[in-house]
Design a protein around this motif. Structure first.
Motif, mmCIF file in Angstrom:
data_model
loop_
_atom_site.group_PDB
_atom_site.id
_atom_site.type_symbol
_atom_site.label_atom_id
_atom_site.label_comp_id
_atom_site.label_asym_id
_atom_site.label_seq_id
_atom_site.Cartn_x
_atom_site.Cartn_y
_atom_site.Cartn_z
ATOM 1 N N PHE A 552 34.388 40.284 43.713
ATOM 2 C CA PHE A 552 34.520 41.449 44.601
ATOM 3 C C PHE A 552 34.789 42.735 43.832
ATOM 4 O O PHE A 552 34.269 43.795 44.190
ATOM 5 N N ILE A 553 35.594 42.646 42.773
ATOM 6 C CA ILE A 553 35.852 43.849 41.976
ATOM 7 C C ILE A 553 34.577 44.258 41.236
ATOM 8 O O ILE A 553 34.262 45.454 41.146
ATOM 9 N N ASP A 554 33.839 43.274 40.728
ATOM 10 C CA ASP A 554 32.549 43.579 40.079
ATOM 11 C C ASP A 554 31.597 44.244 41.061
ATOM 12 O O ASP A 554 30.922 45.225 40.739
ATOM 13 N N LYS A 555 31.537 43.697 42.264
ATOM 14 C CA LYS A 555 30.628 44.232 43.286
ATOM 15 C C LYS A 555 31.007 45.663 43.656
ATOM 16 O O LYS A 555 30.148 46.514 43.876
ATOM 17 N N ASN A 556 32.303 45.933 43.689
ATOM 18 C CA ASN A 556 32.779 47.271 44.041
ATOM 19 C C ASN A 556 32.570 48.261 42.893
ATOM 20 O O ASN A 556 32.465 49.465 43.105
ATOM 21 N N SER A 558 34.760 48.872 40.547
ATOM 22 C CA SER A 558 36.068 49.167 39.973
ATOM 23 C C SER A 558 37.137 48.592 40.888
ATOM 24 O O SER A 558 36.880 48.307 42.057
ATOM 25 N N GLY A 559 38.342 48.455 40.337
ATOM 26 C CA GLY A 559 39.431 47.971 41.176
ATOM 27 C C GLY A 559 40.446 47.150 40.416
ATOM 28 O O GLY A 559 40.423 47.062 39.185
ATOM 29 N N VAL A 560 41.337 46.520 41.190
ATOM 30 C CA VAL A 560 42.454 45.765 40.619
ATOM 31 C C VAL A 560 42.533 44.388 41.287
ATOM 32 O O VAL A 560 42.511 44.283 42.513
ATOM 33 N N LEU A 561 42.637 43.359 40.457
ATOM 34 C CA LEU A 561 42.888 42.003 40.927
ATOM 35 C C LEU A 561 44.277 41.624 40.424
ATOM 36 O O LEU A 561 44.506 41.561 39.210
ATOM 37 N N LYS A 580 36.529 34.498 28.581
ATOM 38 C CA LYS A 580 35.465 35.363 28.081
ATOM 39 C C LYS A 580 34.881 36.216 29.208
ATOM 40 O O LYS A 580 34.716 37.434 29.080
ATOM 41 N N HIS A 581 34.591 35.586 30.351
ATOM 42 C CA HIS A 581 34.009 36.300 31.493
ATOM 43 C C HIS A 581 34.974 37.342 32.050
ATOM 44 O O HIS A 581 34.566 38.444 32.425
ATOM 45 N N LEU A 582 36.258 36.979 32.106
ATOM 46 C CA LEU A 582 37.248 37.927 32.618
ATOM 47 C C LEU A 582 37.377 39.140 31.688
ATOM 48 O O LEU A 582 37.486 40.282 32.146
ATOM 49 N N MET A 583 37.331 38.895 30.397
ATOM 50 C CA MET A 583 37.434 39.998 29.440
ATOM 51 C C MET A 583 36.191 40.885 29.464
ATOM 52 O O MET A 583 36.267 42.090 29.203
ATOM 53 N N GLU A 584 35.054 40.311 29.807
ATOM 54 C CA GLU A 584 33.824 41.096 29.913
ATOM 55 C C GLU A 584 33.819 41.941 31.191
ATOM 56 O O GLU A 584 33.276 43.049 31.219
ATOM 57 N N SER A 585 34.424 41.422 32.269
ATOM 58 C CA SER A 585 34.434 42.135 33.546
ATOM 59 C C SER A 585 35.454 43.257 33.584
ATOM 60 O O SER A 585 35.206 44.318 34.150
ATOM 61 N N PHE A 586 36.629 42.994 33.003
ATOM 62 C CA PHE A 586 37.743 43.930 33.168
ATOM 63 C C PHE A 586 38.033 44.712 31.881
ATOM 64 O O PHE A 586 37.857 44.203 30.772
ATOM 65 N N ASP A 587 38.495 45.945 32.067
ATOM 66 C CA ASP A 587 38.814 46.804 30.936
ATOM 67 C C ASP A 587 40.214 46.538 30.393
ATOM 68 O O ASP A 587 40.468 46.664 29.200
ATOM 69 N N VAL A 620 53.477 29.150 35.817
ATOM 70 C CA VAL A 620 52.744 30.209 36.521
ATOM 71 C C VAL A 620 52.810 31.510 35.728
ATOM 72 O O VAL A 620 53.656 31.686 34.849
ATOM 73 N N SER A 621 51.913 32.409 36.076
ATOM 74 C CA SER A 621 51.912 33.733 35.456
ATOM 75 C C SER A 621 51.477 34.768 36.471
ATOM 76 O O SER A 621 50.760 34.461 37.433
ATOM 77 N N ILE A 622 51.949 35.999 36.268
ATOM 78 C CA ILE A 622 51.475 37.129 37.064
ATOM 79 C C ILE A 622 50.352 37.784 36.270
ATOM 80 O O ILE A 622 50.531 38.127 35.095
ATOM 81 N N ASN A 623 49.189 37.932 36.886
ATOM 82 C CA ASN A 623 48.006 38.412 36.186
ATOM 83 C C ASN A 623 47.450 39.639 36.896
ATOM 84 O O ASN A 623 47.193 39.598 38.101
ATOM 85 N N ILE A 624 47.267 40.714 36.152
ATOM 86 C CA ILE A 624 46.713 41.937 36.730
ATOM 87 C C ILE A 624 45.491 42.356 35.914
ATOM 88 O O ILE A 624 45.592 42.646 34.722
ATOM 89 N N PHE A 625 44.345 42.327 36.576
ATOM 90 C CA PHE A 625 43.067 42.646 35.940
ATOM 91 C C PHE A 625 42.595 44.007 36.455
ATOM 92 O O PHE A 625 42.535 44.218 37.665
ATOM 93 N N VAL A 626 42.254 44.911 35.543
ATOM 94 C CA VAL A 626 41.880 46.277 35.920
ATOM 95 C C VAL A 626 40.457 46.585 35.467
ATOM 96 O O VAL A 626 40.125 46.424 34.288
ATOM 97 N N LYS A 627 39.631 47.008 36.388
ATOM 98 C CA LYS A 627 38.254 47.421 36.069
ATOM 99 C C LYS A 627 38.091 48.876 36.482
ATOM 100 O O LYS A 627 38.261 49.223 37.652
ATOM 101 N N LYS A 628 37.772 49.735 35.527
ATOM 102 C CA LYS A 628 37.647 51.161 35.811
ATOM 103 C C LYS A 628 36.187 51.546 36.007
ATOM 104 O O LYS A 628 35.268 50.836 35.592
ATOM 105 N N ASN A 629 35.974 52.686 36.651
ATOM 106 C CA ASN A 629 34.622 53.187 36.858
ATOM 107 C C ASN A 629 33.961 53.440 35.515
ATOM 108 O O ASN A 629 34.561 54.003 34.604
ATOM 109 N N LYS A 630 32.716 53.023 35.400
ATOM 110 C CA LYS A 630 31.961 53.255 34.169
ATOM 111 C C LYS A 630 31.281 54.611 34.232
ATOM 112 O O LYS A 630 30.828 55.045 35.268
#
Length: 630
Positions: A552-556, A558-561, A580-587, A620-630
């Motif tokens: 959903f963040i990829d489709k949008n 940008s955003g935060v998971l 690997k995929h998460l690091m490629e999607s998120f900044d 468990v871990s708290i995970n925050i993934f950030v994708k910014k506008n390109k």
């Protein structure tokens, strides 16, 4: 009929040697109606298979007591009867067990007294006339309705649990009977619709469990909104369910109707009797103060579960997240929106963007109807928030609390803001009806507490659907059409809404039953070129929800998971493609590893025990993934 005549009739029948438990039903019914002229005594032999007591005593349509009768001479203390009797004692607050001669009285599950009006002696029934007058008095006392207010939230939760447990048993036995007799009842259709559209491996017992809880909490929600405390009924409950929850409202319109399965009527009315003696709004207001917890709804539900099924309480991590964790994630997302995306109001943002959506319309050509897809431009809020595993609504409620801090003391502005800029942005998906009902109730109560006054019939955007599946077609029943409605609206969120923030606590389950083609195709990215013997753990539900959020963040764009999840993906060998995929999607990716894996035998930095924030073995871990506008 008097007691002497009753016993003489029983004596004649018993002497034949062919009489059984059901033979005497009409005789006891006649005696009770003679002793209680203002009470209707209903003998319900057709409901025996589903676990309902044999007689219900009603006055002015309200049940005042129940009687379970066994064959003459049966030992009422027999171990073979214990399970059934215990179930009835927990669920019914005014109850008699009898073998037609000996009568045992129970009030609120506690034995009060017993009296025998006859005994078996040398194969014949011998009257005990000295007890006749006392028996008559006891029966008249048994049928008295004492109006008693329930003030204790613990008492209410326990009484609700008792009724719900009994109702679940009745529903399960009714469904089993429908299967055995190949009857396609309305209740069975509801279960099949639920199985087809939401939980594909659900069985009669599991459906009965969530359905009974949903009815109990639906009644609870209705009574919370009841301004006329002296009156309450199934019919009134249907009108009191808030319009912000259309599915539950429609479900209760069915429960209030004439078509309600006869096997359930008596149990639903038992719940009504509890709430007639309860001011739910007052109880919850005081409960929140006494517990000093921000989330009185969840605390009340835990109290309910402790009485309903203690084993389920241990599994509360599925739908309950510790408040400090929720606070941290919500505040972190708010801060990231401000610092990384230059959205100065963070989660409270009101800005809008334009998107293009596709809608199917019906066009008429030469008198023939034809479906036509039309693209439309639509204006929506930029900061759309989604919790894809809403549970009881803990995260969405915390977002409301966090934003409300900016509006305290400005009730007029707040109500307008909620209508125009908050409800349209808060989205939640939930799979289980009981949790779904609670999430709606929590949002409703929370917004009411903030002083929000609804000016329309706007629904909360919390939908009963499986996040990991697309909408299912209507299977043709009324219940399924309601489910279809929910699924269609949820599907519109999945398809069209530019979700910018996804947050929550997804379920953890290695043995995932979510195997739809849609989510399997997405998680396939995490499984490519691994050459490992066992990649089954990559099918865990928590991984599917992370992939869902990434999609959903990829489709949008940008955003935060932001989620709390199983932490095995952080260093697991088979999770390398996932990382690997998460690091490629998120900044940017922020991880707060909370550890807590009991198998690793780790110790805290101060040398203390490595404790988990949940009552589970997996870290468990708290995970925050950030994708910014390109």
């Amino acid at each position: 009929m008097n007691i002497q005549t009753y016993l003489e009739t029983l004596k004649v029948r018993y002497k034949t040697g062919i009489s059984r438990e059901h033979t005497y039903r009409g005789d006891l019914q006649s005696l009770l109606m003679a002793l209680l002229p203002d009470v209707l005594v209903t003998n319900e032999p057709s409901r025996v298979f589903c676990g309902a007591p044999d007689y219900v005593l009603t006055r002015k349509e309200f049940a005042v007591g129940y009687i379970e009768a066994k064959d003459i001479g049966i030992d009422l203390h027999s171990k073979t009867l214990k399970e059934q009797f215990d179930r009835y004692k927990q669920g019914l607050n005014n109850l008699i067990f009898t073998d037609y001669l000996d009568f045992h009285f129970y009030k609120d599950g506690i034995f009060t007294t017993s009296i025998a009006i006859a005994k078996l002696e040398n194969g014949t029934i011998v009257p005990i006339s000295a007890n006749f007058e006392s028996f008559g008095n006891l029966i008249r006392n048994f049928a008295q309705t004492v109006t008693q207010s329930i003030k204790s939230p613990t008492k209410l939760a326990e009484m609700m649990a008792g009724k719900a447990k009994l109702m679940a048993d009745v529903i399960e036995k009714s469904l089993n009977h429908d299967d055995e007799t190949d009857i396609n009842s309305a209740l069975k259709n509801q279960m099949l619709s639920f199985k087809q559209m939401l939980i594909h491996d659900i069985n009669n017992q599991a459906f009965a469990d969530i359905y009974a809880q949903t009815i109990a909490y639906g009644m609870f929600a209705a009574r919370y909104h009841d301004p006329t405390l002296p009156t309450f009924s199934r019919q009134e409950a249907a009108t009191l369910i808030p319009k912000s929850n259309p599915f539950l409202r429609k479900l209760f319109q069915d429960i209030a109707g004439y078509d309600l399965d006869d096997r359930l009527v008596w149990m639903v009315d038992e719940l009504v009797n509890i709430f007639l003696a309860t001011d739910v709004a007052d109880i919850m207001k005081n409960f929140g103060k006494s517990t000093k917890q921000e989330d009185s709804v969840v605390h009340f539900y835990e109290t309910f579960l402790a009485a309903y099924n203690p084993a389920l309480r241990k599994a509360r991590g599925v739908w309950y997240t510790p408040q400090p964790v929720v606070n941290f994630i919500v505040r972190a997302v708010d801060d990231i929106l401000k610092t990384e995306f230059d959205i100065k109001d963070g989660l409270a943002d009101t800005s809008k963007i334009k998107i293009k959506t596709k809608h199917v319309t019906k066009a008429t050509i030469d008198q023939r109807s034809k479906l036509k897809e039309v693209e439309q431009e639509q204006e929506v809020h930029r900061v759309q928030i989604l919790d894809p595993a809403t549970g009881t609504g803990t995260f969405l409620a915390e977002v409301v609390r966090h934003i409300y801090k900016k509006f305290e003391g400005q009730q007029g502005i707040w109500s307008k803001y909620v209508n125009q800029h908050l409800i349209p942005r808060l989205n939640g998906f939930e799979l289980l009806m009981a949790s779904y009902a609670m999430a709606h109730l929590k949002m409703d109560m929370l917004l009411t507490e903030t002083g929000y006054k609804a000016t329309s019939d706007q629904r909360f955007r919390i939908f009963l659907t499986n996040s990991l599946e697309e909408a299912h077609p209507d299977s043709g029943t009324l219940f399924s059409s309601w489910l279809s409605d929910e699924a269609d609206q949820a599907n519109a969120v999945k398809r069209d809404t530019p979700v910018m923030v996804i947050m929550g606590n997804p379920p953890y389950s290695v043995s995932s039953t979510n195997k739809s083609e849609w989510i399997e195709s997405l998680t396939a990215d995490y499984k490519k070129n691994l050459n490992e013997r066992n990649i089954q753990p990559l099918s865990d539900d928590y991984i599917k929800f992370i992939r869902f959020g990434q999609h959903f963040i990829d489709k949008n764009g940008s955003g935060v998971l932001a989620i709390i999840s199983n932490n095995s993906f952080l260093d697991g060998l088979i999770h390398r493609q996932m990382r690997k995929h998460l690091m490629e999607s998120f900044d940017k990716i922020y991880v707060l590893d909370l550890h807590g894996n009991s198998k690793k035998k780790e110790v805290a930095p101060n040398g203390g025990k490595d404790e988990n924030v949940f009552d589970i073995m997996q870290g468990v871990s708290i995970n925050i993934f950030v994708k910014k506008n390109k």
